[in-house]
Scaffold this motif. Structure first.
Motif, PDB file in Angstrom:
ATOM      1  N   ALA A  28     -43.261  38.229  64.675  1.00  0.00           N
ATOM      2  CA  ALA A  28     -44.033  38.689  63.518  1.00  0.00           C
ATOM      3  C   ALA A  28     -45.188  37.728  63.223  1.00  0.00           C
ATOM      4  O   ALA A  28     -46.322  38.156  62.934  1.00  0.00           O
ATOM      5  N   THR A  51     -48.802  47.884  61.746  1.00  0.00           N
ATOM      6  CA  THR A  51     -47.570  47.513  61.036  1.00  0.00           C
ATOM      7  C   THR A  51     -46.372  48.264  61.604  1.00  0.00           C
ATOM      8  O   THR A  51     -45.284  47.699  61.775  1.00  0.00           O
ATOM      9  N   TYR A  55     -42.920  46.535  63.389  1.00  0.00           N
ATOM     10  CA  TYR A  55     -41.509  46.793  63.072  1.00  0.00           C
ATOM     11  C   TYR A  55     -40.760  47.324  64.283  1.00  0.00           C
ATOM     12  O   TYR A  55     -39.623  46.915  64.556  1.00  0.00           O
ATOM     13  N   CYS A  58     -40.293  44.500  66.998  1.00  0.00           N
ATOM     14  CA  CYS A  58     -39.329  43.483  66.558  1.00  0.00           C
ATOM     15  C   CYS A  58     -37.904  44.018  66.639  1.00  0.00           C
ATOM     16  O   CYS A  58     -36.980  43.307  67.053  1.00  0.00           O
TER      17      CYS A  58
END
Length: 471
Positions: A28, A51, A55, A58
């Protein structure tokens, strides 16, 4: 010969979770750094796809990195191989993210140059983090911390080479404290502090008394008779056993092989429930135990009242048991008997046992007396599913009577298990009954899977709480 300072990394499952979370934080951070460098603004100020991609990638890294072996022990293994696996797995994750953005028709809003920037910065930061940890661990191990004490069995060319490599690479943290040489192996270790064990029969006692963590077997395939003797002698050893076979033996083996100190080795005594799936089992245990204890809190209160009403004494009964790798812990049950003295001998409950209270009979027939063991699961001493823990005196008795009996303790004991759902529960008044129970326990350990655990829990829930042998 002092005891090595093996005082760190005692909770491997929690440690792996922390390492996985650290990687997510690093990725991140790398994404935000890439945005500042490429767009000159924060990631939150860019298009929503960035964004979303953050997410997604990750989350993928959290589950895919373990499958690449990035969180297993790299002690004694090749560091560049781990970095190669890291970079290739991370690249694959970003390709999946790119394919996802294409699937939702947002690939036009995504800068592929930013994606490359994120890959390079993420790889550099993840690699730098691991290299830093690697050198810190090497320093600690060179100072004697977290070392593993080793016995080498077989001191021919292969055994001497293993010894030499462990000495030259002190950052791996292996301390060879003893060797056993075959009669035709006249070489002595150059280190005078290394003990020479003269007889194979002395090895189990030496392992138990000197805090040995690993046994390396480097005997040639021609020493098959000695290998069979070792299999028997080390059947109850609660340590990692590695066999480094000769080249001719490699094509004959079906066991899992790994690269260790640059040589092929076979893990002979490592349960299949270790690794990522074992970590998942560990955390499922904690969640399940917490949920059960919360839901059954009113029942616990009613049972406590019933126990106090039936006879004087404490609500809980606790007794020492052996857990994972022989670690002793106190198991909890609801007290179902009147207070009495064992006088150094554990007498199993029998049918019509006068020590059992009337309320205790109900608790034992329904297995409600076992429910406090979810506290042991929450504490990490037990698992929901696994071999049932036996009394300490029974362990001492059966470890000599039954081959592989102590191998049950290479995994956490359980509240229920494969043996229990097949009716092998309650009193073991004959050797044959215990032998069958151990056979089922070993089958569970050798063939474990999460699906197998779910089957056992489901069977226990609907069929396994009562039985003719529970008294």
């Amino acid at each position: 010969m002092g005891i090595s300072k093996d005082i760190i990394f005692k909770r491997p499952f929690e440690l792996e979770l922390l390492r996985r979370m650290a990687d997510i934080v690093i990725l991140a951070l790398a994404a935000h750094v890439s945005s500042l460098l490429y767009f000159n603004k924060t990631l939150n100020s860019t298009a929503p796809i960035y964004t979303i991609l953050l997410y997604l990638c990750c989350a993928l890294a959290f589950f895919m990195f373990p499958h690449s072996g990035l969180y297993g022990s790299w002690r004694g293994r090749f560091m560049p191989l781990m970095l190669w696996r890291l970079s290739t797995t991370w690249g694959l994750i970003l390709l999946i993210g790119l394919a996802f953005s294409f699937a939702i028709h947002r690939v036009g809003d995504l800068s592929r140059l930013w994606l490359i920037c994120w890959y390079l910065i993420g790889t550099a930061m993840l690699g730098a983090y691991r290299i830093a940890v690697y050198f810190v661990l090497r320093y600690l191990r060179a100072q004697g911390y977290n070392n593993k004490r080793v016995v080498i069995i077989g001191y021919g060319q292969t055994g001497q080479e293993m010894h030499r490599r462990s000495q030259q690479r002190d950052g791996y943290g292996y301390e060879v404290v003893a060797i056993h040489a075959a009669p035709n192996e006249a070489a002595d270790p150059t280190d005078p502090t290394v003990v020479r064990i003269t007889k194979l029969e002395q090895i189990p006692d030496f392992v138990a008394k000197h805090n040995i963590k690993e046994v390396w077997i480097t005997l040639p395939m021609s020493a098959s008779a000695s290998l069979l003797d070792l299999q028997y002698l080390l059947r109850n050893a609660l340590v990692d056993i590695r066999w480094v076979p000769d080249t001719l033996g490699l094509q004959m083996l079906s066991n899992r092989m790994v690269d260790f100190l640059g040589l092929p080795t076979v893990d002979l005594n490592r349960p299949v429930s270790q690794g990522l799936r074992g970590a998942f089992k560990h955390f499922l245990d904690k969640i399940f135990a917490a949920a059960v204890l919360i839901m059954l809190a009113p029942l616990f209160g009613l049972v406590a009242i019933g126990i106090k009403w039936s006879s004087p004494g404490p609500v809980f009964f606790k007794q020492a048991r052996l857990g994972l790798n022989g670690k002793q812990f106190m198991v909890y049950k609801f007290r179902s008997m009147q207070l009495h003295q064992e006088h150094g001998k554990v007498a199993q409950a029998t049918q019509g046992d006068a020590r059992i209270t009337r309320f205790g009979q109900f608790l034992r027939r329904t297995s409600i007396d076992e429910l406090p063991q979810f506290i042991n699961v929450l504490l990490g001493d037990m698992s929901v599913v696994g071999p049932r823990p036996h009394a300490m005196q029974h362990n001492l008795m059966y470890e000599e009577l039954l081959d592989m009996y102590m191998a049950r303790h290479r995994v956490k004991p359980g509240i229920t298990g494969w043996a229990q759902i097949h009716g092998l529960r309650g009193e073991t008044d004959t050797l044959d009954k215990m032998k069958k129970r151990v056979q089922f326990d070993l089958h569970y350990i050798q063939n474990w899977s999460l699906l197998m655990d779910f089957r056992i829990v489901a069977w226990t829930t609907f069929n396994g709480w009562t039985g003719k042998n529970a008294y």
